[in-house]
Write an enzyme that holds these catalytic residues in place. Structure first.
Site, PDB file in Angstrom:
ATOM      1  N   CYS A  30     -10.152 101.162 -20.618  1.00  0.00           N
ATOM      2  CA  CYS A  30     -11.233 102.040 -21.071  1.00  0.00           C
ATOM      3  C   CYS A  30     -11.559 103.092 -19.999  1.00  0.00           C
ATOM      4  O   CYS A  30     -12.099 102.761 -18.945  1.00  0.00           O
ATOM      5  CB  CYS A  30     -12.456 101.188 -21.387  1.00  0.00           C
ATOM      6  SG  CYS A  30     -13.971 102.107 -21.656  1.00  0.00           S
TER       7      CYS A  30
ATOM      8  N   CYS B 136     -15.207 103.373 -19.027  1.00  0.00           N
ATOM      9  CA  CYS B 136     -15.582 102.219 -18.200  1.00  0.00           C
ATOM     10  C   CYS B 136     -15.217 102.477 -16.735  1.00  0.00           C
ATOM     11  O   CYS B 136     -15.956 102.100 -15.827  1.00  0.00           O
ATOM     12  CB  CYS B 136     -14.877 100.956 -18.689  1.00  0.00           C
ATOM     13  SG  CYS B 136     -15.277 100.502 -20.397  1.00  0.00           S
TER      14      CYS B 136
END
Length: 139
Positions: free
Chosen positions: A64, A67
């Site tokens: 991600c 993230c």
């Protein structure tokens, strides 16, 4: 008229190129190394870290890109604000039961707990200023 079309076409192609460049740059971005103050949560230690005080849990995954963007912000909060809040992380690929418990559908999702109870939830990348304002509201 044809000059305007060429200029608009050139700007459009440049715009698309910038988007593609940034996509691959973020996709290949290396994750920040977690601070030693960031706790890794799993089924076994979840209650130990969350039952008392203020805990901000980051639900994330290695693939991600957003993230990866928020990780340095969380590391900084974990280092500088450890007396106020505990920063914890849950990898949704390995801890599916915890992600399901909190009904996490998008990542990054951050859940703020106070004495084990959810008080606030944030989805997406947030600034340090925003997170600290929310944390201080419950401290």
């Amino acid at each position: 008229m044809s000059t305007v079309v060429w200029i608009v076409g050139g700007v459009f192609i440049l715009f698309i190129g910038v988007i593609i460049f940034n996509f691959f740059r973020m996709k290949n971005m290396k994750p920040a190394k977690d601070s030693t103050n960031v706790k890794r949560l799993n089924k076994k230690n979840y209650n130990t870290y969350t039952k008392n005080g203020l805990v901000l849990i980051d639900f994330w995954a290695a693939w991600c890109a957003p993230c990866k963007m928020i990780a340095p912000i969380l590391n900084e909060i974990a280092e500088k604000e450890s007396s106020i809040v505990t920063i914890a992380k849950v990898n949704v690929e390995y801890e599916k039961s915890l992600a399901a418990k909190f009904k996490v559908r998008n990542i990054p999702t951050m859940v703020l707990l106070k004495d084990g109870k959810e008080v606030k939830r944030f989805v997406g990348v947030k600034t340090k200023k925003f997170l600290m304002k929310e944390i201080n509201a419950f401290a």
